[in-house]
Design a protein around this motif. Structure first.
Motif: not given
Length: 596
Positions: A559-577
């Motif tokens: 097995f030749i590893p290449a990457y882990s999947g990723g997701s890009r998130y954005f948030f409104s100004e109403k909340i802060t994670p």
């Protein structure tokens, strides 16, 4: 789930799908959004989305939306984000404090259930409610999806109909006390393992009287949770509106009799079922959603993105047993393909939100700290054990690209092949244009590096279902598979049954392959020492074994590893994670977000 279960199944194919953003995910704001104000009456309303409404609210049978169901159905413990330590932690939900071990063998444990909690209709919750819920979860006639009785003494016999429930090692001693007796080889190593089992959605409460009314005449089926009328909330939120396939509304209970009031922040959560990625982003920009996953190239330049990466390790399967490309039997060719993949360039060109990595275990893997295994963790790849790993004598890094070394190995393989051109048939999933682009990028990378006169990667688009059949260990009808990967247990990387060849942890269908029989036997020996025998209670031995197991995968190189999947998130100004980078399982914990 405990570490003794088959916890991570293979993620074998890269499929194109739009993922829903449930209320345990998030990032920071990008462009300006007008969605900054609370609702007119001062409520903290979280507006989010998912790909579809839950198929059921029954924790015993649900196959998805785990965190969402846990917001409605309480468990003994809950996994949440600790802002102070910057890490996941387990907190008591229905439980009153930590579980207590009663013997040196870690076999018998006591869990107290806290007084004062009720279902949303006011019905009291006690230890007997928890026992009933676990009993029905494991009812042999119902054959529920999320059974967990194999962890308990006589649990396996109960599932087979060979004993009564009273003989199973999960009993309410009184209204406030549960006694849990674990089966042999399933004994938890620590309090953390007990909490992990009892924060799983399958162990969540059902209301006994309502559940009984939902059973059919012969008690082989149960309609509990099939509608709002057949469900009763026991956690902090209750579903107050449900339009199947369109909308779900959760409302915070205000009776003071639900757990975790000081952990979760929204007063109301509004879920909309949306599948079109462009529609989702447009709604976010209009202020109609508070968080969004935006992986499209159009959002590459937006400011304020936060990322979360999956526990899946995607890459390339190589079949050394294929009769159509005997050159793959030569480990030198497999080494050449490993070192010859420019992951940073190729991966980012096709999957810009992914995390390139040549590690067999994902880069963010952790292990219990041998110095304090119950309270601290270490980043696995930062340990001296991991740093000592060598692949045919060479140090491994996350980048994993060395074109000169790759050419050295390729020349050896080419000469062993009689200086004849090497032709490899490479199958890939025909599910999207992206999977085709990925396959073509791999093809170009190898042919450009080694020369088209010496190697040919012939691409073959294949239905995903067929790929599953072809790459199964008992068939192995392929040379190279470009749409594949496997799931990591990232907080216990040794615990991966995908590579096991023998013993009780072998799946009915296995995909991952270790070509060398001796290395496969070594892997199994180390796995079972960690899971059941010599190293089970020894964090240092487990760490050393983990490194040896990873080294086996490198040196076999099927097995030749290449990457882990990723997701890009954005948030409104109403909340802060609460975190800058999301957790692979908890994402950004929107239910704990701060309202600005």
């Amino acid at each position: 789930m405990t570490q003794m279960k088959k916890t991570r199944i293979l993620t074998a194919l890269i499929l194109s799908a739009t993922m829903g953003l449930t209320a345990c995910g998030g990032g920071d704001s990008s462009k300006e959004t007008s969605n900054k104000e609370k609702s007119s009456d001062g409520e903290k309303v979280l507006k989010t989305y998912f790909s579809d409404t839950p198929q059921t609210l029954n924790p015993h049978t649900t196959a998805d939306n785990y965190e969402l169901l846990l917001d409605m159905s309480a468990t003994l413990y809950r996994e949440v984000w600790d802002e102070e330590t910057g890490a996941k932690t387990y907190v008591a939900s229905l439980a009153d404090g930590d579980p207590v071990c009663n013997d040196d063998e870690h076999k018998v444990w006591t869990i107290k259930v806290k007084d004062g909690y009720t279902f949303a209709d006011g019905t009291e919750i006690n230890a007997e409610t928890v026992e009933y819920s676990i009993k029905m979860l494991n009812d042999p006639k119902l054959a529920n999806r999320n059974v967990n009785a194999t962890n308990f003494e006589n649990g396996d016999a109960y599932l087979k109909g060979e004993c009564d429930w009273e003989e199973v090692g999960f009993q309410a001693v009184d209204e406030n006390t549960l006694e849990v007796t674990y089966a042999k080889n399933y004994e938890p190593e620590s309090e953390k393992d007990v909490k992990d089992l009892f924060c799983f959605v399958g162990t969540a409460l059902v209301k006994p009287e309502l559940y009984e009314s939902c059973l059919n005449e012969d008690k082989t089926e149960c309609s509990y949770g099939s509608s709002l009328e057949t469900f009763m909330a026991s956690a902090l939120y209750e579903p107050t509106s449900l339009i199947q396939g369109q909308y779900l509304e959760l409302t915070r209970r205000t009776d003071g009799k639900a757990p975790l009031e000081d952990v979760f922040t929204p007063d109301k959560v509004e879920y909309q079922a949306i599948t079109d990625a462009n529609t989702i982003v447009q709604m976010f920009e209009k202020g109609e959603l508070d968080a969004v996953v935006a992986n499209q190239p159009a959002y590459d330049e937006y400011d304020g993105a936060r990322y979360v990466y999956t526990i899946d390790n995607y890459g390339i399967y190589l079949n050394s047993e294929t009769p159509t490309c005997t050159a793959l039997k030569d480990v030198n060719l497999r080494y050449a393909l490993y070192w010859g993949l420019d992951r940073e360039t190729v991966v980012k060109a096709v999957y810009p939100t992914a995390l390139p990595s040549a590690y067999m275990y994902v880069p963010f893997s952790t292990m219990p700290d041998p110095a304090d295994k119950d309270n601290k963790t270490v980043v696995y790849h930062d340990t001296k054990e991991a740093k000592a790993i060598r692949m045919d004598g060479h140090e491994v890094t996350q980048e994993g690209y060395d074109p000169d070394l790759a050419k050295e190995y390729f020349d050896k393989a080419y000469q062993a092949n009689g200086n004849q051109k090497i032709t490899i048939q490479a199958i890939y999933a025909d599910s999207s244009d992206v999977t085709k682009t990925w396959a073509e990028a791999i093809q170009s990378a190898y042919q450009d590096l080694f020369g088209e006169d010496k190697i040919a990667i012939e691409l073959q688009a294949t239905p995903s279902a067929i790929i599953y059949e072809e790459i199964a260990r008992d068939k192995m009808n392929y040379d190279m598979c470009l749409s594949c990967g496997w799931g990591n247990t990232y907080d216990a990387p040794w615990n991966n049954t995908n590579w096991v060849y023998s013993g009780p942890y072998v799946y009915n269908t296995q995909y991952c392959v270790i070509a060398d029989d001796n290395l496969a036997a070594q892997w199994d020996d180390l796995f079972y020492k960690c899971a059941m025998y010599d190293y089970r209670w020894d964090a240092q031995k487990k760490l050393e074994a983990t490194a040896k197991m990873e080294e086996i995968l490198y040196n076999d190189c099927s097995f030749i590893p290449a990457y882990s999947g990723g997701s890009r998130y954005f948030f409104s100004e109403k909340i802060t994670p609460l975190m800058d980078e999301g957790d692979p399982e908890l994402k950004f914990c929107l239910m704990q977000a701060k309202f600005n």
